[in-house]
Design a protein around this motif. Structure first.
Motif, PDB file in Angstrom:
ATOM      1  N   GLY A  18       0.831  -1.220   0.000  1.00 53.57           N
ATOM      2  CA  GLY A  18       0.000   0.000   0.000  1.00 53.57           C
ATOM      3  C   GLY A  18       0.853   1.253   0.000  1.00 53.57           C
ATOM      4  O   GLY A  18       1.610   1.492   0.928  1.00 53.57           O
ATOM      5  N   GLY A  20      -0.140   4.522   0.091  1.00 51.56           N
ATOM      6  CA  GLY A  20      -0.818   5.753   0.507  1.00 51.56           C
ATOM      7  C   GLY A  20      -0.060   6.319   1.702  1.00 51.56           C
ATOM      8  O   GLY A  20       1.065   5.889   2.011  1.00 51.56           O
ATOM      9  N   ALA A  21      -0.696   7.267   2.396  1.00 55.26           N
ATOM     10  CA  ALA A  21      -0.038   7.915   3.537  1.00 55.26           C
ATOM     11  C   ALA A  21       0.438   6.887   4.566  1.00 55.26           C
ATOM     12  O   ALA A  21       1.553   6.985   5.090  1.00 55.26           O
ATOM     13  N   THR A  22      -0.399   5.875   4.837  1.00 57.67           N
ATOM     14  CA  THR A  22      -0.070   4.916   5.890  1.00 57.67           C
ATOM     15  C   THR A  22       1.126   4.045   5.500  1.00 57.67           C
ATOM     16  O   THR A  22       2.084   3.909   6.273  1.00 57.67           O
ATOM     17  N   GLU A  41       3.027  -0.752  -4.246  1.00 53.73           N
ATOM     18  CA  GLU A  41       1.738  -0.082  -4.483  1.00 53.73           C
ATOM     19  C   GLU A  41       1.161  -0.615  -5.789  1.00 53.73           C
ATOM     20  O   GLU A  41       1.847  -0.615  -6.816  1.00 53.73           O
ATOM     21  N   GLN A  42      -0.092  -1.026  -5.767  1.00 49.35           N
ATOM     22  CA  GLN A  42      -0.680  -1.665  -6.958  1.00 49.35           C
ATOM     23  C   GLN A  42      -0.868  -0.699  -8.131  1.00 49.35           C
ATOM     24  O   GLN A  42      -0.816  -1.077  -9.294  1.00 49.35           O
ATOM     25  N   THR A  49      -7.141   6.841  -1.272  1.00 47.13           N
ATOM     26  CA  THR A  49      -7.711   7.965  -0.529  1.00 47.13           C
ATOM     27  C   THR A  49      -6.713   9.104  -0.309  1.00 47.13           C
ATOM     28  O   THR A  49      -7.106  10.267  -0.195  1.00 47.13           O
ATOM     29  N   SER A  50      -5.436   8.768  -0.254  1.00 48.39           N
ATOM     30  CA  SER A  50      -4.449   9.780   0.137  1.00 48.39           C
ATOM     31  C   SER A  50      -4.285  10.944  -0.839  1.00 48.39           C
ATOM     32  O   SER A  50      -3.632  11.931  -0.520  1.00 48.39           O
ATOM     33  N   THR A  54      -9.295  16.408   2.248  1.00 48.69           N
ATOM     34  CA  THR A  54      -9.688  17.834   2.265  1.00 48.69           C
ATOM     35  C   THR A  54      -8.455  18.741   2.334  1.00 48.69           C
ATOM     36  O   THR A  54      -8.576  19.953   2.339  1.00 48.69           O
ATOM     37  N   LEU A  56      -6.282  19.077   4.782  1.00 49.43           N
ATOM     38  CA  LEU A  56      -6.086  19.730   6.076  1.00 49.43           C
ATOM     39  C   LEU A  56      -5.134  18.917   6.948  1.00 49.43           C
ATOM     40  O   LEU A  56      -5.249  17.692   7.019  1.00 49.43           O
ATOM     41  N   VAL A 184       0.151  -6.693  -5.101  1.00 51.58           N
ATOM     42  CA  VAL A 184       0.291  -7.940  -4.342  1.00 51.58           C
ATOM     43  C   VAL A 184      -0.970  -8.766  -4.581  1.00 51.58           C
ATOM     44  O   VAL A 184      -2.083  -8.282  -4.393  1.00 51.58           O
ATOM     45  N   ARG A 331     -13.267   6.680   2.970  1.00 50.32           N
ATOM     46  CA  ARG A 331     -12.702   6.662   4.329  1.00 50.32           C
ATOM     47  C   ARG A 331     -12.478   5.225   4.787  1.00 50.32           C
ATOM     48  O   ARG A 331     -13.416   4.429   4.753  1.00 50.32           O
ATOM     49  N   LYS A 365      -5.885   9.154  10.157  1.00 52.41           N
ATOM     50  CA  LYS A 365      -6.041  10.166   9.109  1.00 52.41           C
ATOM     51  C   LYS A 365      -4.683  10.615   8.614  1.00 52.41           C
ATOM     52  O   LYS A 365      -3.659  10.285   9.214  1.00 52.41           O
ATOM     53  N   TRP A 366      -4.689  11.405   7.558  1.00 47.25           N
ATOM     54  CA  TRP A 366      -3.434  11.858   6.948  1.00 47.25           C
ATOM     55  C   TRP A 366      -2.549  12.505   8.022  1.00 47.25           C
ATOM     56  O   TRP A 366      -1.365  12.204   8.145  1.00 47.25           O
ATOM     57  N   THR A 367      -3.154  13.397   8.800  1.00 45.17           N
ATOM     58  CA  THR A 367      -2.394  14.171   9.781  1.00 45.17           C
ATOM     59  C   THR A 367      -1.588  13.284  10.733  1.00 45.17           C
ATOM     60  O   THR A 367      -0.503  13.648  11.159  1.00 45.17           O
TER      61      THR A 367
HETATM   62  C1  FAD Z   1     -13.121  12.682   1.792  1.00 40.65           C
HETATM   63  C2  FAD Z   1     -11.983  12.540   2.747  1.00 40.65           C
HETATM   64  C3  FAD Z   1     -11.364  13.672   3.253  1.00 40.65           C
HETATM   65  C4  FAD Z   1     -10.300  13.544   4.139  1.00 40.65           C
HETATM   66  N1  FAD Z   1      -9.670  14.671   4.584  1.00 40.65           N
HETATM   67  C5  FAD Z   1      -8.638  14.578   5.445  1.00 40.65           C
HETATM   68  C6  FAD Z   1      -7.959  15.744   5.857  1.00 40.65           C
HETATM   69  O1  FAD Z   1      -8.258  16.855   5.437  1.00 40.65           O
HETATM   70  N2  FAD Z   1      -6.956  15.592   6.745  1.00 40.65           N
HETATM   71  C7  FAD Z   1      -6.585  14.373   7.237  1.00 40.65           C
HETATM   72  O2  FAD Z   1      -5.693  14.328   8.089  1.00 40.65           O
HETATM   73  N3  FAD Z   1      -7.182  13.235   6.818  1.00 40.65           N
HETATM   74  C8  FAD Z   1      -8.185  13.302   5.924  1.00 40.65           C
HETATM   75  N4  FAD Z   1      -8.805  12.173   5.471  1.00 40.65           N
HETATM   76  C9  FAD Z   1      -8.293  10.859   5.883  1.00 40.65           C
HETATM   77  C10 FAD Z   1      -7.052  10.440   5.073  1.00 40.65           C
HETATM   78  O3  FAD Z   1      -7.122  10.897   3.750  1.00 40.65           O
HETATM   79  C11 FAD Z   1      -6.924   8.931   5.085  1.00 40.65           C
HETATM   80  O4  FAD Z   1      -6.992   8.472   6.405  1.00 40.65           O
HETATM   81  C12 FAD Z   1      -5.602   8.458   4.486  1.00 40.65           C
HETATM   82  O5  FAD Z   1      -5.358   9.050   3.236  1.00 40.65           O
HETATM   83  C13 FAD Z   1      -5.613   6.942   4.341  1.00 40.65           C
HETATM   84  O6  FAD Z   1      -4.386   6.550   3.817  1.00 40.65           O
HETATM   85  P1  FAD Z   1      -4.066   5.026   3.572  1.00 40.65           P
HETATM   86  O7  FAD Z   1      -2.653   4.937   3.127  1.00 40.65           O
HETATM   87  O8  FAD Z   1      -4.436   4.243   4.783  1.00 40.65           O
HETATM   88  O9  FAD Z   1      -5.057   4.573   2.416  1.00 40.65           O
HETATM   89  P2  FAD Z   1      -4.951   4.850   0.849  1.00 40.65           P
HETATM   90  O10 FAD Z   1      -4.478   6.210   0.554  1.00 40.65           O
HETATM   91  O11 FAD Z   1      -6.241   4.450   0.239  1.00 40.65           O
HETATM   92  O12 FAD Z   1      -3.804   3.876   0.381  1.00 40.65           O
HETATM   93  C14 FAD Z   1      -3.973   2.489   0.271  1.00 40.65           C
HETATM   94  C15 FAD Z   1      -3.218   2.046  -0.971  1.00 40.65           C
HETATM   95  O13 FAD Z   1      -3.128   0.627  -0.997  1.00 40.65           O
HETATM   96  C16 FAD Z   1      -3.084   0.237  -2.345  1.00 40.65           C
HETATM   97  N5  FAD Z   1      -3.404  -1.192  -2.450  1.00 40.65           N
HETATM   98  C17 FAD Z   1      -4.612  -1.782  -2.209  1.00 40.65           C
HETATM   99  N6  FAD Z   1      -4.513  -3.103  -2.438  1.00 40.65           N
HETATM  100  C18 FAD Z   1      -3.239  -3.358  -2.828  1.00 40.65           C
HETATM  101  C19 FAD Z   1      -2.534  -4.535  -3.225  1.00 40.65           C
HETATM  102  N7  FAD Z   1      -3.148  -5.740  -3.267  1.00 40.65           N
HETATM  103  N8  FAD Z   1      -1.221  -4.423  -3.570  1.00 40.65           N
HETATM  104  C20 FAD Z   1      -0.583  -3.231  -3.535  1.00 40.65           C
HETATM  105  N9  FAD Z   1      -1.220  -2.085  -3.188  1.00 40.65           N
HETATM  106  C21 FAD Z   1      -2.520  -2.147  -2.828  1.00 40.65           C
HETATM  107  C22 FAD Z   1      -4.121   1.138  -2.995  1.00 40.65           C
HETATM  108  O14 FAD Z   1      -3.927   1.238  -4.387  1.00 40.65           O
HETATM  109  C23 FAD Z   1      -3.902   2.458  -2.259  1.00 40.65           C
HETATM  110  O15 FAD Z   1      -3.067   3.347  -2.971  1.00 40.65           O
HETATM  111  C24 FAD Z   1      -9.860  12.261   4.558  1.00 40.65           C
HETATM  112  C25 FAD Z   1     -10.484  11.118   4.039  1.00 40.65           C
HETATM  113  C26 FAD Z   1     -11.536  11.256   3.139  1.00 40.65           C
HETATM  114  C27 FAD Z   1     -12.177  10.051   2.576  1.00 40.65           C
END
Ligand code: FAD
Length: 521
Positions: A18, A20-22, A41-42, A49-50, A54, A56, A184, A331, A365-367
């Motif tokens: 994955g 994204g931010a996490t 990353e796929q 989501t990242s 918004t 912020l 993956v 989310r 969350k992103w923050t």
């Molecule tokens: C509308 C909205 C507004 C938001 N606004 C804010 C904000 O202003 N401030 C803030 O702090 N937080 C905010 N958040 C929360 C924040 O954006 C999320 O918590 C954060 O981006 C999640 O990151 P992530 O890496 O967990 O998930 P993701 O960004 O979704 O990353 C997961 C990644 O895993 C990859 N993946 C999935 N399956 C596989 C696989 N089999 N093999 C390889 N890769 C794979 C996906 O392609 C994806 O890129 C908001 C969320 C939403 C929905």
């Protein structure tokens, strides 16, 4: 990066699924502690989501209303750390909450004082109660009828994928191997039934790889249940997905540099109207959904909701035809047994270690990505055969760090890299050419993203390395052919590649045009 995977003989300490931010946060954390890290990353980094937040960097005023003081305090601390370590990207933004009764003024005034108090030494500035006149000065487009004043407060603002790109580079600079377009599709287990690696496929060549690791982290956000099921096909779902949409308009709908926050919309959410890259970003909604997709679609009722809420508060309110772009994010909310709807679920993060030692980290969350990564890697050290190394990210500057990046004008967002882009332009002045009159980007940025930021497709460049698609979908479609040609020249691609890229980008970009939304059924 693929070559590194091919040449690897030892096992990796960490394979992180994955980008994204996490996941990228975990890669930065583990690599900077000295571990061997492979991030997969796929699609493109930030495709999930990242890239759709918004924008912020905040403690979450909303969670304060829910009485979640610990969550807010922790996020405000992270806000301060991120502002310090990525000064070129996280900016202090003035927000105003318009108040239409004395009760609102007292309630929000006290709430935002507490918000500031909780930020302690990480504070961004004191909140202030404003008169009606002062509120109108800060929000010139606010409806004056019945307005009693407002509350001014400060929070953080950023460009989510610019930060993500800089974090990917930070991870790589600390020794991590990072791959986009590497999906993956299977986990491997050892004779004790413990997860000991993953199988992934390179999307460009179709080649499959089998890599071994001491710890596998599942950081796939809203998609995490599908990876959990690769480990245990009977695993119960932990994600209750809901989507949030944002609409992008011209600057005239906020006017000035102040953002607006409406704390109590009719669906119980907070609505923000924020100046962003010369436009106005308005959102967000909260709609439970069934299907988790990489390119989620806005619903007609969500668009209507934002437009009608704007109408209540703005003197000149945007109409449907004014929408420049619509973007949707899912989310990754973790289910809680007694919550009836997703707006009430926890934004805090969850770490799960299953019987096979697959570590899933989601929610948050992103923050708070840095804190989430620290917790996940600490847990991984406990269960894996890994040396105890201390987390160093609290004081780790993020790639591009620069304290006076304003001096770079339109290239400010690149921080210290802006000088290198300027050098590209000096070597080839044609690269200074603006790509579109409604967008702040020039040709050099395409070259930069292709050469140094692992952009592989036109969409990577126009959606995530620059934010063209998010700022003005129509303009982004118009510059796709030029972008494809510059990228092809950089990486030796064929005419066929250019045609395919333009066609694929147009198809994706159609989702960001407001006339392509769907009804709930
Ligand atoms: C509308 C909205 C507004 C938001 N606004 C804010 C904000 O202003 N401030 C803030 O702090 N937080 C905010 N958040 C929360 C924040 O954006 C999320 O918590 C954060 O981006 C999640 O990151 P992530 O890496 O967990 O998930 P993701 O960004 O979704 O990353 C997961 C990644 O895993 C990859 N993946 C999935 N399956 C596989 C696989 N089999 N093999 C390889 N890769 C794979 C996906 O392609 C994806 O890129 C908001 C969320 C939403 C929905």
């Amino acid at each position: 990066m693929l070559q590194r995977v091919k040449m690897r003989e030892r096992l990796w300490d960490f394979v992180i699924i994955g980008g994204g931010a996490t996941g990228v946060g975990c890669a930065v954390d583990a690599a900077s502690r000295g571990f061997d890290v492979l991030l997969l990353e796929q699609s493109d980094f930030g495709k999930g989501t990242s890239s759709r937040s918004t924008k912020l960097v905040h403690g979450g005023v909303r969670y304060l209303a829910q009485g979640d003081i610990r969550l807010v305090r922790e996020a405000l601390k992270e806000r301060g750390i991120l502002h310090r370590n990525a000064a070129h990207l996280v900016k202090i933004q003035l927000f105003v909450v318009p108040c239409y009764s004395l009760r609102q003024k007292v309630f929000y005034g006290a709430g935002l004082k507490t918000y500031n108090f909780l930020s302690a030494k990480y504070g961004f500035g004191k909140s202030k109660i404003l008169s009606k006149k002062e509120t109108i000065e800060k929000l010139p487009n606010i409806k004056p009828k019945n307005l009693r004043g407002g509350i001014a407060y400060f929070d953080g603002q950023f460009d989510d994928t610019r930060l993500l790109t800089n974090l990917v580079i930070t991870a790589a600079e600390n020794g991590a191997t990072v791959l986009n377009y590497a999906k993956v599709f299977e986990l491997s287990k050892n004779s004790q039934n413990k997860t000991d690696g993953v199988k992934f496929q390179d999307a460009e060549t179709g080649e499959k790889f089998n890599v071994k690791a001491k710890i596998v982290i599942n950081a796939t956000g809203a998609f995490c249940d599908s990876v959990r099921k690769m480990s245990d096909e009977n695993a119960e779902k932990i994600i209750a997905p809901s989507q949030g949409i944002h609409l992008v308009f011209d600057k005239e709908f906020v006017r000035g540099e102040t953002a607006m926050m409406i704390p109590g919309t009719t669906d119980g959410r907070v609505l923000f109207a924020i100046p962003w890259h010369g436009k106005t970003l308005i959102g967000t909604t909260d709609t439970p959904i069934e299907k988790i997709e990489l390119e989620p679609k806005a619903l007609e009722e969500e668009i209507e909701f934002i437009l009608s809420t704007c109408e209540k508060y703005l003197a000149k309110s945007p109409k449907r035809a004014d929408i420049l772009s619509v973007f949707v994010g899912i989310r990754p909310l973790v289910k809680s047994a007694n919550a009836k709807n997703t707006a009430a679920l926890s934004r805090d993060h969850t770490i799960e270690i299953d019987e096979s030692n697959l570590l899933t980290i989601t929610g948050g969350k992103w923050t708070t990505y840095r804190r989430m990564a620290e917790d996940a890697v600490n847990q991984a050290i406990k269960i894996g055969d890994l040396n105890t190394e201390k987390c160093v990210t609290e004081n780790l500057k993020i790639h591009g760090f620069c304290e006076d990046s304003e001096k770079f004008g339109d290239l400010e967002i690149y921080g210290a890299d802006a000088e290198k882009i300027q050098k590209l332009i000096k070597e080839n002045p044609k690269l200074a050419e603006k790509l579109h009159e409604d967008l702040p980007y020039c040709a050099a940025e395409i070259v930069w993203a292709t050469r140094f930021e692992m952009a592989q497709t036109v969409e990577d460049v126009l959606a995530r390395r620059t934010r063209a698609l998010f700022l003005n979908a129509k303009a982004a479609i118009e510059i796709a052919p030029k972008t494809a040609r510059i990228m092809a020249q950089e990486s030796g691609k064929s005419e066929g590649w250019i045609d395919r890229q333009i066609c694929e980008f147009k198809m994706t970009a159609a989702n960001y045009l407001s006339d392509r939304v769907q009804n709930k059924e």
